[in-house]
Design a protein around this motif. Structure first.
Motif, PDB file in Angstrom:
ATOM      1  N   TYR A  37      -2.667  -6.199   4.973  1.00  0.00           N
ATOM      2  CA  TYR A  37      -2.849  -4.817   4.534  1.00  0.00           C
ATOM      3  C   TYR A  37      -1.999  -3.926   5.428  1.00  0.00           C
ATOM      4  O   TYR A  37      -2.010  -4.082   6.648  1.00  0.00           O
ATOM      5  CB  TYR A  37      -4.327  -4.400   4.621  1.00  0.00           C
ATOM      6  N   TYR A  38      -1.252  -3.006   4.811  1.00  0.00           N
ATOM      7  CA  TYR A  38      -0.390  -2.094   5.552  1.00  0.00           C
ATOM      8  C   TYR A  38      -0.906  -0.667   5.370  1.00  0.00           C
ATOM      9  O   TYR A  38      -0.764  -0.082   4.299  1.00  0.00           O
ATOM     10  CB  TYR A  38       1.069  -2.220   5.085  1.00  0.00           C
ATOM     11  N   ARG A  39      -1.509  -0.152   6.418  1.00  0.00           N
ATOM     12  CA  ARG A  39      -2.150   1.162   6.385  1.00  0.00           C
ATOM     13  C   ARG A  39      -1.145   2.287   6.113  1.00  0.00           C
ATOM     14  O   ARG A  39      -1.446   3.223   5.389  1.00  0.00           O
ATOM     15  CB  ARG A  39      -2.850   1.411   7.720  1.00  0.00           C
ATOM     16  N   GLU A  40       0.072   2.167   6.693  1.00  0.00           N
ATOM     17  CA  GLU A  40       1.045   3.259   6.578  1.00  0.00           C
ATOM     18  C   GLU A  40       1.414   3.608   5.138  1.00  0.00           C
ATOM     19  O   GLU A  40       1.686   4.761   4.825  1.00  0.00           O
ATOM     20  CB  GLU A  40       2.311   2.990   7.406  1.00  0.00           C
ATOM     21  N   ASP A  41       1.410   2.638   4.245  1.00  0.00           N
ATOM     22  CA  ASP A  41       1.710   2.951   2.843  1.00  0.00           C
ATOM     23  C   ASP A  41       0.626   2.452   1.886  1.00  0.00           C
ATOM     24  O   ASP A  41       0.815   2.434   0.673  1.00  0.00           O
ATOM     25  CB  ASP A  41       3.087   2.415   2.439  1.00  0.00           C
ATOM     26  N   ASN A  42      -0.505   2.022   2.460  1.00  0.00           N
ATOM     27  CA  ASN A  42      -1.666   1.586   1.678  1.00  0.00           C
ATOM     28  C   ASN A  42      -1.320   0.456   0.713  1.00  0.00           C
ATOM     29  O   ASN A  42      -1.788   0.415  -0.420  1.00  0.00           O
ATOM     30  CB  ASN A  42      -2.276   2.778   0.925  1.00  0.00           C
ATOM     31  N   SER A  43      -0.461  -0.474   1.159  1.00  0.00           N
ATOM     32  CA  SER A  43      -0.076  -1.603   0.316  1.00  0.00           C
ATOM     33  C   SER A  43      -0.700  -2.898   0.835  1.00  0.00           C
ATOM     34  O   SER A  43      -1.137  -2.973   1.981  1.00  0.00           O
ATOM     35  CB  SER A  43       1.446  -1.736   0.244  1.00  0.00           C
TER      36      SER A  43
END
Length: 153
Positions: A37-43
């Motif tokens: 999960y990548y918080r910076e772009d919510n992907s």
């Protein structure tokens, strides 16, 4: 047995743009299934790791969980008939600089003693650790806007 890498497409019957179900039908269950999960772009992404063939297959939420990139680690994979995993930086440059004028150093991670080279025209990057190619990553082709993917047929 050698398997040729097909730029902007994949290898064998594995093609960028395929779904998780299609890949598992072709290759069976992976050795590992990892979720990021990548918080910076919510992907999100799902990474299927197939140790027996030396491949990690990445499915991104940005692309409706279609196969978005393929990273290869095995010497069995070839590009233009040449096996590159385990080759050194000089061999990479000698073998491909004349074929692909856009071979370039993207990043030099001096603290890791690692480098990332790419050939944008064919959507391939090479990860070198201590001067040796450890992996090759394939990416899909993009339209001129560099955002819209052209999935292989």
């Amino acid at each position: 047995m050698k398997t040729e890498i097909i730029p902007h497409v994949g290898f064998g019957k594995v093609k960028l743009g395929q779904t998780l179900g299609q890949i598992e039908k072709l290759l069976g269950k992976p050795n590992e299934n990892k979720r990021n999960y990548y918080r910076e772009d919510n992907s999100n992404e799902v990474v299927l790791k197939y140790h027996h063939i030396g491949a990690d297959l990445v499915f991104s939420s940005d692309n409706s969980f279609r196969l978005s990139s393929i990273t290869l680690f095995s010497r069995a994979f070839t590009l233009n008939g040449k096996s590159l995993i385990g080759s050194n930086q000089s061999e990479l440059i000698l073998k491909f600089k004349n074929l692909f004028e856009d071979l370039k150093l993207d990043d030099d991670f001096e603290e890791l003693n690692a480098k990332d080279y790419s050939i944008d025209s064919i959507g391939i990057s090479f990860w070198l650790d201590n001067g040796i190619i450890e992996s090759i990553t394939l990416f899909p082709k993009y339209q001129n806007d560099n955002e819209t993917i052209i999935w292989p047929k």
